[in-house]
Motif scaffolding. Sequence first.
Motif, PDB file in Angstrom:
ATOM      1  N   ALA A 301       0.799  -1.226   0.000  1.00  0.00           N
ATOM      2  CA  ALA A 301       0.000   0.000   0.000  1.00  0.00           C
ATOM      3  C   ALA A 301       0.830   1.275   0.000  1.00  0.00           C
ATOM      4  N   ASP A 302       2.112   1.207   0.396  1.00  0.00           N
ATOM      5  CA  ASP A 302       2.981   2.381   0.367  1.00  0.00           C
ATOM      6  C   ASP A 302       4.033   2.302  -0.732  1.00  0.00           C
ATOM      7  N   SER A 303       3.839   1.374  -1.676  1.00  0.00           N
ATOM      8  CA  SER A 303       4.829   1.185  -2.738  1.00  0.00           C
ATOM      9  C   SER A 303       4.214   1.486  -4.099  1.00  0.00           C
ATOM     10  N   PRO A 304       5.047   1.596  -5.136  1.00  0.00           N
ATOM     11  CA  PRO A 304       4.502   1.791  -6.493  1.00  0.00           C
ATOM     12  C   PRO A 304       3.571   0.677  -6.930  1.00  0.00           C
ATOM     13  N   TRP A 305       3.715  -0.520  -6.325  1.00  0.00           N
ATOM     14  CA  TRP A 305       2.894  -1.648  -6.740  1.00  0.00           C
ATOM     15  C   TRP A 305       1.425  -1.463  -6.404  1.00  0.00           C
ATOM     16  N   ARG A 306       1.126  -0.599  -5.430  1.00  0.00           N
ATOM     17  CA  ARG A 306      -0.280  -0.359  -5.095  1.00  0.00           C
ATOM     18  C   ARG A 306      -1.056   0.103  -6.330  1.00  0.00           C
ATOM     19  N   ASP A 307      -0.534   1.102  -7.011  1.00  0.00           N
ATOM     20  CA  ASP A 307      -1.236   1.661  -8.161  1.00  0.00           C
ATOM     21  C   ASP A 307      -0.961   0.892  -9.444  1.00  0.00           C
ATOM     22  N   ARG A 308       0.200   0.248  -9.543  1.00  0.00           N
ATOM     23  CA  ARG A 308       0.449  -0.599 -10.718  1.00  0.00           C
ATOM     24  C   ARG A 308      -0.527  -1.773 -10.736  1.00  0.00           C
ATOM     25  N   LEU A 309      -0.691  -2.413  -9.580  1.00  0.00           N
ATOM     26  CA  LEU A 309      -1.593  -3.556  -9.512  1.00  0.00           C
ATOM     27  C   LEU A 309      -3.042  -3.154  -9.746  1.00  0.00           C
ATOM     28  N   PHE A 310      -3.371  -1.903  -9.436  1.00  0.00           N
ATOM     29  CA  PHE A 310      -4.746  -1.464  -9.658  1.00  0.00           C
ATOM     30  C   PHE A 310      -5.130  -1.615 -11.135  1.00  0.00           C
ATOM     31  N   HIS A 311      -4.239  -1.206 -12.046  1.00  0.00           N
ATOM     32  CA  HIS A 311      -4.560  -1.276 -13.471  1.00  0.00           C
ATOM     33  C   HIS A 311      -4.900  -2.707 -13.888  1.00  0.00           C
ATOM     34  N   VAL A 312      -4.097  -3.652 -13.451  1.00  0.00           N
ATOM     35  CA  VAL A 312      -4.335  -5.060 -13.811  1.00  0.00           C
ATOM     36  C   VAL A 312      -5.608  -5.570 -13.141  1.00  0.00           C
ATOM     37  N   ALA A 313      -5.741  -5.309 -11.844  1.00  0.00           N
ATOM     38  CA  ALA A 313      -6.883  -5.823 -11.094  1.00  0.00           C
ATOM     39  C   ALA A 313      -8.191  -5.226 -11.589  1.00  0.00           C
ATOM     40  N   ALA A 314      -8.186  -3.931 -11.927  1.00  0.00           N
ATOM     41  CA  ALA A 314      -9.405  -3.304 -12.427  1.00  0.00           C
ATOM     42  C   ALA A 314      -9.848  -3.942 -13.742  1.00  0.00           C
ATOM     43  N   ALA A 315      -8.882  -4.257 -14.616  1.00  0.00           N
ATOM     44  CA  ALA A 315      -9.218  -4.907 -15.880  1.00  0.00           C
ATOM     45  C   ALA A 315      -9.798  -6.302 -15.647  1.00  0.00           C
ATOM     46  N   VAL A 316      -9.185  -7.049 -14.727  1.00  0.00           N
ATOM     47  CA  VAL A 316      -9.690  -8.393 -14.413  1.00  0.00           C
ATOM     48  C   VAL A 316     -11.084  -8.312 -13.790  1.00  0.00           C
ATOM     49  N   GLN A 317     -11.299  -7.301 -12.956  1.00  0.00           N
ATOM     50  CA  GLN A 317     -12.593  -7.125 -12.310  1.00  0.00           C
ATOM     51  C   GLN A 317     -13.691  -6.857 -13.348  1.00  0.00           C
ATOM     52  N   VAL A 318     -13.403  -6.002 -14.318  1.00  0.00           N
ATOM     53  CA  VAL A 318     -14.368  -5.747 -15.391  1.00  0.00           C
ATOM     54  C   VAL A 318     -14.613  -7.026 -16.187  1.00  0.00           C
ATOM     55  N   LEU A 319     -13.537  -7.772 -16.464  1.00  0.00           N
ATOM     56  CA  LEU A 319     -13.674  -9.035 -17.189  1.00  0.00           C
ATOM     57  C   LEU A 319     -14.584 -10.003 -16.440  1.00  0.00           C
ATOM     58  N   ALA A 320     -14.472 -10.032 -15.122  1.00  0.00           N
ATOM     59  CA  ALA A 320     -15.314 -10.918 -14.321  1.00  0.00           C
ATOM     60  C   ALA A 320     -16.792 -10.629 -14.548  1.00  0.00           C
ATOM     61  N   PHE A 321     -17.145  -9.348 -14.544  1.00  0.00           N
ATOM     62  CA  PHE A 321     -18.553  -8.992 -14.749  1.00  0.00           C
ATOM     63  C   PHE A 321     -18.983  -9.212 -16.193  1.00  0.00           C
ATOM     64  N   VAL A 322     -18.060  -9.059 -17.145  1.00  0.00           N
ATOM     65  CA  VAL A 322     -18.385  -9.353 -18.545  1.00  0.00           C
ATOM     66  C   VAL A 322     -18.743 -10.830 -18.693  1.00  0.00           C
ATOM     67  N   VAL A 323     -17.981 -11.705 -18.048  1.00  0.00           N
ATOM     68  CA  VAL A 323     -18.265 -13.149 -18.106  1.00  0.00           C
ATOM     69  C   VAL A 323     -19.642 -13.445 -17.527  1.00  0.00           C
ATOM     70  N   ALA A 324     -19.947 -12.831 -16.359  1.00  0.00           N
ATOM     71  CA  ALA A 324     -21.254 -13.056 -15.735  1.00  0.00           C
ATOM     72  C   ALA A 324     -22.376 -12.552 -16.630  1.00  0.00           C
ATOM     73  N   ALA A 325     -22.162 -11.385 -17.261  1.00  0.00           N
ATOM     74  CA  ALA A 325     -23.208 -10.814 -18.117  1.00  0.00           C
ATOM     75  C   ALA A 325     -23.393 -11.619 -19.398  1.00  0.00           C
ATOM     76  N   LEU A 326     -22.294 -12.045 -20.005  1.00  0.00           N
ATOM     77  CA  LEU A 326     -22.389 -12.822 -21.244  1.00  0.00           C
ATOM     78  C   LEU A 326     -23.129 -14.132 -21.039  1.00  0.00           C
ATOM     79  N   THR A 327     -22.973 -14.728 -19.863  1.00  0.00           N
ATOM     80  CA  THR A 327     -23.642 -16.006 -19.576  1.00  0.00           C
ATOM     81  C   THR A 327     -25.000 -15.798 -18.911  1.00  0.00           C
ATOM     82  N   ALA A 328     -25.405 -14.515 -18.751  1.00  0.00           N
ATOM     83  CA  ALA A 328     -26.702 -14.162 -18.146  1.00  0.00           C
ATOM     84  C   ALA A 328     -26.897 -14.798 -16.786  1.00  0.00           C
ATOM     85  N   GLY A 329     -25.794 -14.948 -16.052  1.00  0.00           N
ATOM     86  CA  GLY A 329     -25.890 -15.469 -14.692  1.00  0.00           C
ATOM     87  C   GLY A 329     -25.942 -16.972 -14.581  1.00  0.00           C
ATOM     88  N   ALA A 330     -25.641 -17.701 -15.635  1.00  0.00           N
ATOM     89  CA  ALA A 330     -25.609 -19.166 -15.561  1.00  0.00           C
ATOM     90  C   ALA A 330     -24.564 -19.600 -14.541  1.00  0.00           C
TER      91      ALA A 330
END
Length: 439
Positions: A301-330
Amino acid sequence: MARTPPVPGPAAPDPARRPIPRHLWRAAALSGMASYLDAGLIVSISVNLAVYRDGYGMGVWMAGAISAIVTVCIAVGSLVGGWLADLFGRRRVYNWDIFCFALGAVVVTLAPNDIVLLAGVLVAGLAAGADLPTSLAVVSDAAPAWARGRLVAFTQVMWMLGIAVAALLGFVLSTAGITGARLITGQLALAALVTWLLRARLKPPAGHDAQQGRAAGREAEDAAAPHGVRAKDVWTRAALLPMTATFVFYVTWGLGANTFGQFGTYLLVTVSDASQSLATGINLAFIPIGVALTLAFVRVADSPWRDRLFHVAAAVQVLAFVVAALTAGALAGMLVFFVLYQLSNPFAGEANYKVWSQLTLPAETRGTTQGLTYALSRGVFAVAAFFTPALAEYSAAVLLWSITACMALAAFAGVFVIRVLVPRAPGAAARPHLKAART
């Protein structure tokens, strides 16, 4: 004549690796109890609602009122509590918040009927909301600049523990009826009373750490001293821009997180056709992962990795919801969603909001401004929760795509905070690793 190149000096120590004194971790843990109790109250009411309904003979409207009043009271408490803390002194309000929560939790635990239960939830909810921005401001005041990210992020670990303890007790005591419900809320009352006693003995920031934080550009203060907050102090560019950006991030991210926090089991059963035991087991299985990864976030949380990891994690988080939406909650799609979401959420969620708020908001109005963003966000969550079951019944795909859009907006808001606001934050010049985070 050639000039001899200067001999490079020793490399500056990485602030993220600098050990934090034990007394600061203690202060962070006591402040983090606000998150523990907030999460514990929400989950315990959710877990116990059916028990309360049967035990007190509630009607559907009273059951709905108790569920809604928790979120509404936390929102109102956040709005008023942060302002009161800046007005009368953060440490004074800090101690009274937790005491009032304990009283409310005792009333909830011993309530003989649904009216008394509602009154206890009202008091505990207001106090929990008031303690959230106040406790974050207190730990931020106590923290030197090089340790603030880790100490503030640690409060998110306490949030996860609050969820874990309430959910585990709800599972273990699921057949104990009203006695089990009293034990679940009773542990919150006991934890609040112990925290109140320990907070009263907590000393204000002083000495080398506080002086070093001020020298680094942190506008630290002795928060025990009352001072007024005028409206024009809040509506300045220095306060308004970070307040708006962190609000946009938190409210858009929170619409997804709050939906699955409140309705994750419900959606698995009603949309994905999972059994109640499977749906409950899925949610419980991911709690240890969430705690472990939140601890990992604290380390960076006090290192450059805090904000670097955000970019990757935010993309994965959006991907997670895309998968749920594409499968309509199956069910298969939801299982993939839960894996991706739980792996990314600790690095692109509420912990980021807490750290960014403490870094970018002006110190003198930090309680008021963060209380305002908490309050407005929780109000939006309450309204969204009211419509979620109906929208899920109408179209799970529409619900999930709407949340996906919110998560994408949260990612953009987070990048704006990282690229624009964090480098301009007070004390940023004394934290050279922030520059590395932008590269």
